[in-house]
Design an enzyme around this catalytic site. Structure first.
Site, mmCIF file in Angstrom:
data_model
loop_
_atom_site.group_PDB
_atom_site.id
_atom_site.type_symbol
_atom_site.label_atom_id
_atom_site.label_comp_id
_atom_site.label_asym_id
_atom_site.label_seq_id
_atom_site.Cartn_x
_atom_site.Cartn_y
_atom_site.Cartn_z
ATOM 1 N N GLU A 213 0.921 -1.169 -0.087
ATOM 2 C CA GLU A 213 -0.284 0.146 -0.145
ATOM 3 C C GLU A 213 0.907 1.266 -0.137
ATOM 4 O OE1 GLU A 213 -3.249 -0.404 -0.059
ATOM 5 O OE2 GLU A 213 -3.233 -2.190 0.371
ATOM 6 N N CYS B 61 -3.439 8.573 3.546
ATOM 7 C CA CYS B 61 -3.094 8.088 2.401
ATOM 8 C C CYS B 61 -4.382 8.236 1.395
ATOM 9 C CB CYS B 61 -2.613 6.622 2.462
ATOM 10 S SG CYS B 61 -4.033 5.617 3.363
#
Ligand code: NAP
Length: 519
Positions: free
Chosen positions: A257, A296
């Site tokens: 990720e 994020c």
């Protein structure tokens, strides 16, 4: 000053040796802790987790593992107030932003605990339905998933020291894999305390959960094909981990990720001042400023039809005028400092690059003094909104992730194909939000650029009374994205367990095959 400890092989290992990293309070810049993992025998650690923790966990059913997760959730929740304060002091998060991390951790552990109970007293996950393989039903086939006989190594970014650890651990433990978690050193005080509460409450069998405060040392040299590495962080570190020789040689599964230039798209049907317009302004400004933009899923690119540009800028400036940057302990403040001196310098550098192709709409693009903090101290950066000079935006706007409260507005012609093309110029995002009440326009966009984002948040008047905003990674929906977002997948309910289990095809008599899958 706190001496951070690693929790491994059932023992605490305090930081020791010459290579200590110093942690700082982001509001005052005072040193608050020291971490190091030097001297730890990672070969023995990995073996202990696999043999002691893994064996204990695989004996348990999904329902029993679910109970472990619920007890972890409760252990952390019992120390909620202390953890919120710790997050405010050590990460610089406001109390509200700290709740996002701490309550996100307990909520996700609880969610997966409940899922374990739903899966029940079984050890195997069915994968599809059985089918006849031979001339008659005597020869039968079906797929299932079984826990991998290894250890899950979790490496996390600095921005969510509680949720980041918990969302990964929940899936792995429920799937039947022991975990060694490594938080980012700069904010690992919060993770260390979360794990301390779990150890003190005696939630888990020995070897199921380990913690490294400091670097991973030579840990990757000891992994093999049954192990899993799940990484969250920058694309550069992801590249280094992915290309580690031993991980490549042993085919160790690596899930990534990474960075993401998430987009918010305003469709042309949304009139200025309408309900959905107000939702767009409110939510996007929150996505820019929550956790001081160190998220994020934060919105980095905003695509607005040319004729709405002026009205959008005006509405955003008004909304952002309510943001006060400063000490998380000052009641007037709703945007805390950035987490580290390095983050501040990287944000300052990123904004100065963006200013070559965009103009300031709001903010100064420079370090500011924080409200409630000493002048000249603290890693403060106020929300900053930019407007691209060229319609659609120069390549830099679609390529440079500035990990702070920074976002750039780009105008476009209002056509779905253009919006789809702009979204894909980010080379893969975690989440793209679309604000529209026009289904044909939205469907056209999704058909054109659906594969460029891991998740689409489709905001419309019909759902707005329950809209949570695009930035929340709900445990039931996938978290991850293609391309520069890392190509990984986490969460998504039971889908999260796939990373930690092996799909096997069973071929045999129907009785044996179905009997095992139902075990
Ligand atoms: P980072 O510098 O890449 O660090 C991430 C983690 O990797 C830290 O725990 C770090 O440990 C560790 N690490 C660094 N070098 C390593 C190596 N050679 N081998 C093994 N581990 C290593 O990222 P960050 O600054 O913490 O986080 C910011 C980035 O994370 C942003 O780009 C953001 O987009 C991304 N992010 C993505 C997601 C997502 O879900 N996609 C979520 C959050 C953040 P140390 O701290 O000890 O160096």
């Amino acid at each position: 000053m706190k001496i951070l400890r690693s929790q491994l092989m059932g023992n605490w290992y305090p930081a020791d040796g010459d290579s200590l990293s110093t942690l700082h309070n982001p509001t005052t810049e005072e040193p608050i802790g020291q971490a190091s993992s030097s001297g730890i025998d990672f070969g023995a650690v990995v073996e202990h987790s696999r043999t002691i923790g893994g064996s204990a966990l695989r004996e348990l059913s999904f329902a029993q593992r679910g109970e472990l997760l619920i007890s972890m959730s409760k252990a952390i929740h019992e120390h909620r107030e202390e953890l919120l304060e710790l997050s405010m002091t050590t990460c610089g998060s406001t109390r509200k932003d700290s709740k996002f991390d701490i309550d996100g951790a307990t909520g996700t552990l609880y969610h997966y605990g409940a899922l374990g109970k739903e899966l029940g007293e079984v050890h195997v996950l069915p994968d599809g339905v059985g089918e006849q393989l031979g001339r008659s039903a005597i020869f039968w086939g079906r797929h299932g998933r079984v826990a991998r006989n290894g250890v899950a190594i979790h490496i996390n970014a600095f921005n969510f020291p509680a949720w980041g650890f918990a969302e990964k651990a929940a899936a792995a433990i429920l799937a039947g894999m022991p975990v060694i978690t490594k938080p980012a050193t700069s904010t690992c005080i919060v993770t260390e305390r979360c794990i301390d509460t779990i150890v003190q409450a005696g939630c888990l069998p020995e070897g199921v959960l380990g913690l490294i405060c400091g670097s991973v040392g030579d840990l990757f040299d000891h992994l093999h094909g049954q192990d899993v590495v799940a990484f969250t962080g920058s694309a550069d570190t992801a590249y280094r981990i992915r290309s580690h020789q031993n991980l490549l040689r042993r085919s160790t599964t690596v899930n990534v990720e990474a960075d993401s230039l998430n987009a918010a798209i305003l469709a042309p049907d949304v009139e200025s001042g309408s309900e959905i317009w107000n939702l767009f302004v409110r939510e996007v400004c929150r996505e820019i400023t929550q956790k001081s933009g160190q998220k994020c899923t934060a919105v980095r690119r905003i695509f607005v039809p040319q004729e709405r540009l002026e009205a959008v800028e005006e509405a955003f400036c008004e909304e952002l005028s309510g943001r006060v940057t400063g000490s998380p302990f000052d009641d007037r403040v709703n945007v805390g400092p950035l987490a580290t001196a390095q983050q501040l310098s990287s944000v300052l550098d990123g904004v100065s690059q963006l200013l070559q192709v965009a103009d300031l709409v709001d903010g100064t693009g420079e370090r500011v003094d924080g409200v409630g903090a000493k002048p000249g101290q603290g890693y403060f950066f106020a929300p900053t909104l930019l407007r691209s000079r060229e319609p659609g935006g120069a390549d830099l706007i679609h390529q440079l992730e500035v990990f702070g409260p920074v976002s750039t507005i780009c105008s476009y012609d209002g056509e779905a194909p253009t919006a789809a093309c702009l979204n894909s110029r980010g080379d893969g995002t975690l989440v793209t939000s679309v604000y529209s009440d026009s289904e044909p326009w939205t469907f056209d966009l999704l058909r054109r650029c659906g594969s460029w984002s891991g998740r689409f948040y489709l905001a419309s008047e019909k759902m707005m009374s329950q809209a949570p905003g695009s930035g929340i990674a709900l445990p039931s929906s996938l978290h991850g994205g293609p391309g520069r977002a890392g190509g990984g997948e986490e969460l998504g309910g039971v889908r999260a367990l796939e990373l930690y289990s092996q799909r096997i095809a069973l071929q045999g008599s129907r009785r044996v095959v179905e009997g095992f899958i139902g075990d």
